[in-house]
Design a protein around this motif. Structure first.
Motif, PDB file in Angstrom:
ATOM      1  N   VAL A  58       0.837  -1.205   0.000  1.00 34.74           N
ATOM      2  CA  VAL A  58       0.000   0.000   0.000  1.00 34.74           C
ATOM      3  C   VAL A  58       0.870   1.253   0.000  1.00 34.74           C
ATOM      4  CG1 VAL A  58      -1.657   1.338   1.364  1.00 34.74           C
ATOM      5  CG2 VAL A  58      -2.008  -1.112   1.022  1.00 34.74           C
ATOM      6  N   LEU A  59       1.908   1.269   0.804  1.00 34.20           N
ATOM      7  CA  LEU A  59       2.806   2.422   0.849  1.00 34.20           C
ATOM      8  C   LEU A  59       3.476   2.656  -0.507  1.00 34.20           C
ATOM      9  CD1 LEU A  59       4.147   4.676   2.432  1.00 34.20           C
ATOM     10  CD2 LEU A  59       5.878   3.030   3.160  1.00 34.20           C
ATOM     11  N   GLU A  60       3.970   1.599  -1.117  1.00 35.63           N
ATOM     12  CA  GLU A  60       4.609   1.741  -2.433  1.00 35.63           C
ATOM     13  C   GLU A  60       3.620   2.246  -3.477  1.00 35.63           C
ATOM     14  OE1 GLU A  60       7.785   1.659  -3.244  1.00 35.63           O
ATOM     15  OE2 GLU A  60       8.270   1.234  -1.149  1.00 35.63           O
ATOM     16  N   ALA A  61       2.395   1.777  -3.411  1.00 37.85           N
ATOM     17  CA  ALA A  61       1.370   2.250  -4.344  1.00 37.85           C
ATOM     18  C   ALA A  61       1.105   3.738  -4.141  1.00 37.85           C
ATOM     19  CB  ALA A  61       0.093   1.441  -4.184  1.00 37.85           C
ATOM     20  N   LEU A  62       1.026   4.169  -2.883  1.00 38.01           N
ATOM     21  CA  LEU A  62       0.809   5.589  -2.600  1.00 38.01           C
ATOM     22  C   LEU A  62       1.954   6.452  -3.120  1.00 38.01           C
ATOM     23  CD1 LEU A  62      -0.605   5.413   1.036  1.00 38.01           C
ATOM     24  CD2 LEU A  62      -1.821   6.226  -1.001  1.00 38.01           C
ATOM     25  N   LEU A  63       3.158   5.924  -3.038  1.00 42.56           N
ATOM     26  CA  LEU A  63       4.331   6.688  -3.478  1.00 42.56           C
ATOM     27  C   LEU A  63       4.484   6.738  -4.990  1.00 42.56           C
ATOM     28  CD1 LEU A  63       6.961   5.441  -0.866  1.00 42.56           C
ATOM     29  CD2 LEU A  63       5.938   7.725  -1.002  1.00 42.56           C
ATOM     30  N   HIS A  64       4.076   5.691  -5.698  1.00 45.20           N
ATOM     31  CA  HIS A  64       4.414   5.577  -7.117  1.00 45.20           C
ATOM     32  C   HIS A  64       3.239   5.581  -8.090  1.00 45.20           C
ATOM     33  CE1 HIS A  64       8.546   4.909  -5.991  1.00 45.20           C
ATOM     34  NE2 HIS A  64       8.145   4.001  -5.134  1.00 45.20           N
ATOM     35  N   LEU A  65       2.035   5.518  -7.596  1.00 48.55           N
ATOM     36  CA  LEU A  65       0.878   5.447  -8.480  1.00 48.55           C
ATOM     37  C   LEU A  65      -0.116   6.559  -8.151  1.00 48.55           C
ATOM     38  CD1 LEU A  65       0.317   1.595  -8.268  1.00 48.55           C
ATOM     39  CD2 LEU A  65       1.212   2.847 -10.234  1.00 48.55           C
ATOM     40  N   SER A  66      -0.945   6.900  -9.124  1.00 43.89           N
ATOM     41  CA  SER A  66      -2.048   7.815  -8.830  1.00 43.89           C
ATOM     42  C   SER A  66      -3.233   6.979  -8.348  1.00 43.89           C
ATOM     43  CB  SER A  66      -2.398   8.646 -10.072  1.00 43.89           C
ATOM     44  OG  SER A  66      -2.894   7.815 -11.094  1.00 43.89           O
ATOM     45  N   THR A  67      -4.392   7.537  -8.273  1.00 42.92           N
ATOM     46  CA  THR A  67      -5.533   6.823  -7.685  1.00 42.92           C
ATOM     47  C   THR A  67      -6.316   5.978  -8.684  1.00 42.92           C
ATOM     48  OG1 THR A  67      -6.955   8.744  -8.019  1.00 42.92           O
ATOM     49  CG2 THR A  67      -5.829   8.546  -5.881  1.00 42.92           C
ATOM     50  N   VAL A  68      -6.073   6.180  -9.977  1.00 36.51           N
ATOM     51  CA  VAL A  68      -6.843   5.476 -11.009  1.00 36.51           C
ATOM     52  C   VAL A  68      -5.917   5.010 -12.123  1.00 36.51           C
ATOM     53  CG1 VAL A  68      -8.626   5.789 -12.790  1.00 36.51           C
ATOM     54  CG2 VAL A  68      -8.925   6.815 -10.549  1.00 36.51           C
ATOM     55  N   VAL A  69      -6.181   3.796 -12.628  1.00 36.66           N
ATOM     56  CA  VAL A  69      -5.535   3.314 -13.848  1.00 36.66           C
ATOM     57  C   VAL A  69      -6.539   3.573 -14.969  1.00 36.66           C
ATOM     58  CG1 VAL A  69      -4.566   1.361 -15.102  1.00 36.66           C
ATOM     59  CG2 VAL A  69      -4.270   1.499 -12.623  1.00 36.66           C
ATOM     60  N   SER A  70      -6.147   4.398 -15.924  1.00 41.24           N
ATOM     61  CA  SER A  70      -7.000   4.704 -17.073  1.00 41.24           C
ATOM     62  C   SER A  70      -6.614   3.793 -18.215  1.00 41.24           C
ATOM     63  CB  SER A  70      -6.811   6.159 -17.514  1.00 41.24           C
ATOM     64  OG  SER A  70      -7.137   7.029 -16.459  1.00 41.24           O
ATOM     65  N   VAL A  71      -7.606   3.197 -18.868  1.00 37.42           N
ATOM     66  CA  VAL A  71      -7.337   2.257 -19.956  1.00 37.42           C
ATOM     67  C   VAL A  71      -8.103   2.695 -21.190  1.00 37.42           C
ATOM     68  CG1 VAL A  71      -7.386  -0.150 -20.682  1.00 37.42           C
ATOM     69  CG2 VAL A  71      -7.013   0.401 -18.277  1.00 37.42           C
ATOM     70  N   SER A  72      -7.405   2.659 -22.323  1.00 35.86           N
ATOM     71  CA  SER A  72      -7.988   3.091 -23.586  1.00 35.86           C
ATOM     72  C   SER A  72      -7.569   2.144 -24.703  1.00 35.86           C
ATOM     73  CB  SER A  72      -7.502   4.504 -23.912  1.00 35.86           C
ATOM     74  OG  SER A  72      -7.871   4.880 -25.215  1.00 35.86           O
ATOM     75  N   GLU A  73      -8.403   2.049 -25.716  1.00 35.20           N
ATOM     76  CA  GLU A  73      -8.023   1.340 -26.934  1.00 35.20           C
ATOM     77  C   GLU A  73      -7.646   2.330 -28.028  1.00 35.20           C
ATOM     78  OE1 GLU A  73     -10.063  -2.561 -27.926  1.00 35.20           O
ATOM     79  OE2 GLU A  73     -11.621  -1.549 -26.736  1.00 35.20           O
TER      80      GLU A  73
ATOM     81  N   ALA B 220     -11.777   2.888 -16.210  1.00 35.00           N
ATOM     82  CA  ALA B 220     -10.996   3.557 -15.171  1.00 35.00           C
ATOM     83  C   ALA B 220     -11.096   2.669 -13.941  1.00 35.00           C
ATOM     84  CB  ALA B 220     -11.540   4.948 -14.896  1.00 35.00           C
ATOM     85  N   PHE B 221      -9.963   2.196 -13.471  1.00 37.46           N
ATOM     86  CA  PHE B 221      -9.922   1.218 -12.390  1.00 37.46           C
ATOM     87  C   PHE B 221      -9.242   1.824 -11.173  1.00 37.46           C
ATOM     88  CE2 PHE B 221     -10.009  -0.854 -16.467  1.00 37.46           C
ATOM     89  CZ  PHE B 221     -11.055  -1.749 -16.319  1.00 37.46           C
ATOM     90  N   GLU B 222      -9.897   1.721 -10.031  1.00 31.07           N
ATOM     91  CA  GLU B 222      -9.381   2.287  -8.787  1.00 31.07           C
ATOM     92  C   GLU B 222      -8.138   1.523  -8.333  1.00 31.07           C
ATOM     93  OE1 GLU B 222     -10.672   4.993  -7.222  1.00 31.07           O
ATOM     94  OE2 GLU B 222     -12.098   5.170  -8.874  1.00 31.07           O
ATOM     95  N   VAL B 223      -7.068   2.263  -8.084  1.00 28.59           N
ATOM     96  CA  VAL B 223      -5.801   1.646  -7.686  1.00 28.59           C
ATOM     97  C   VAL B 223      -5.914   0.874  -6.371  1.00 28.59           C
ATOM     98  CG1 VAL B 223      -3.418   2.138  -6.971  1.00 28.59           C
ATOM     99  CG2 VAL B 223      -4.334   3.126  -9.078  1.00 28.59           C
ATOM    100  N   PRO B 224      -6.585   1.389  -5.328  1.00 28.19           N
ATOM    101  CA  PRO B 224      -6.662   0.606  -4.090  1.00 28.19           C
ATOM    102  C   PRO B 224      -7.250  -0.795  -4.295  1.00 28.19           C
ATOM    103  CG  PRO B 224      -7.323   2.850  -3.653  1.00 28.19           C
ATOM    104  CD  PRO B 224      -7.180   2.721  -5.151  1.00 28.19           C
ATOM    105  N   GLN B 225      -8.286  -0.905  -5.121  1.00 24.69           N
ATOM    106  CA  GLN B 225      -8.862  -2.225  -5.378  1.00 24.69           C
ATOM    107  C   GLN B 225      -7.926  -3.090  -6.204  1.00 24.69           C
ATOM    108  OE1 GLN B 225     -11.895  -0.032  -6.805  1.00 24.69           O
ATOM    109  NE2 GLN B 225     -13.077  -0.041  -4.932  1.00 24.69           N
ATOM    110  N   MET B 226      -7.237  -2.484  -7.172  1.00 23.46           N
ATOM    111  CA  MET B 226      -6.296  -3.233  -8.002  1.00 23.46           C
ATOM    112  C   MET B 226      -5.121  -3.727  -7.150  1.00 23.46           C
ATOM    113  SD  MET B 226      -7.720  -3.164 -10.978  1.00 23.46           S
ATOM    114  CE  MET B 226      -6.484  -3.747 -12.082  1.00 23.46           C
ATOM    115  N   ILE B 227      -4.637  -2.888  -6.237  1.00 22.24           N
ATOM    116  CA  ILE B 227      -3.537  -3.266  -5.352  1.00 22.24           C
ATOM    117  C   ILE B 227      -3.973  -4.401  -4.434  1.00 22.24           C
ATOM    118  CG2 ILE B 227      -2.146  -2.485  -3.370  1.00 22.24           C
ATOM    119  CD1 ILE B 227      -1.002  -1.645  -6.072  1.00 22.24           C
TER     120      ILE B 227
END
Length: 96
Positions: free
Chosen positions: A54-69, A79-86
């Motif tokens: 969780v700490l590493e995610a907070l330091l290196h990622l934003s709150t959402v993973v955006s996905v596009s084709e 758009a996927f929430e990082v806390p749930q993905m982590i």
């Protein structure tokens, strides 16, 4: 498989994946791969591992993973929430 552009903070990944969610998880896996060692350290408790991830995610990622084709920086595929993905990534790594 479709081609996806996954973006989270300063991290971007272009990948063929079966779904937008798979592409998002792959980006999380790429970013967190340097921290897999914690799952081999017998001295760390389950909570220690979870806290580290969780700490590493907070330091290196934003709150959402955006996905596009269409292209990077868009999110029409999802758009996927990082806390749930982590949390999901952590459960997968714990299971291995």
């Amino acid at each position: 498989m479709s081609k996806f552009y996954a973006t989270c903070g300063s991290h971007t990944l272009t990948i063929s994946a079966p779904s937008a969610r798979h592409a998002a998880m792959r980006l999380i896996d790429e970013v967190m791969a340097a921290h897999i060692w914690i799952y081999d350290d017998a001295d760390l408790s389950e909570q220690d591992r979870r806290d580290h991830v969780v700490l590493e995610a907070l330091l290196h990622l934003s709150t959402v993973v955006s996905v596009s084709e269409i292209g990077a920086g868009r999110r029409e595929a999802g758009a996927f929430e990082v806390p749930q993905m982590i949390d999901e990534w952590h459960r997968l790594m714990t299971g291995i």
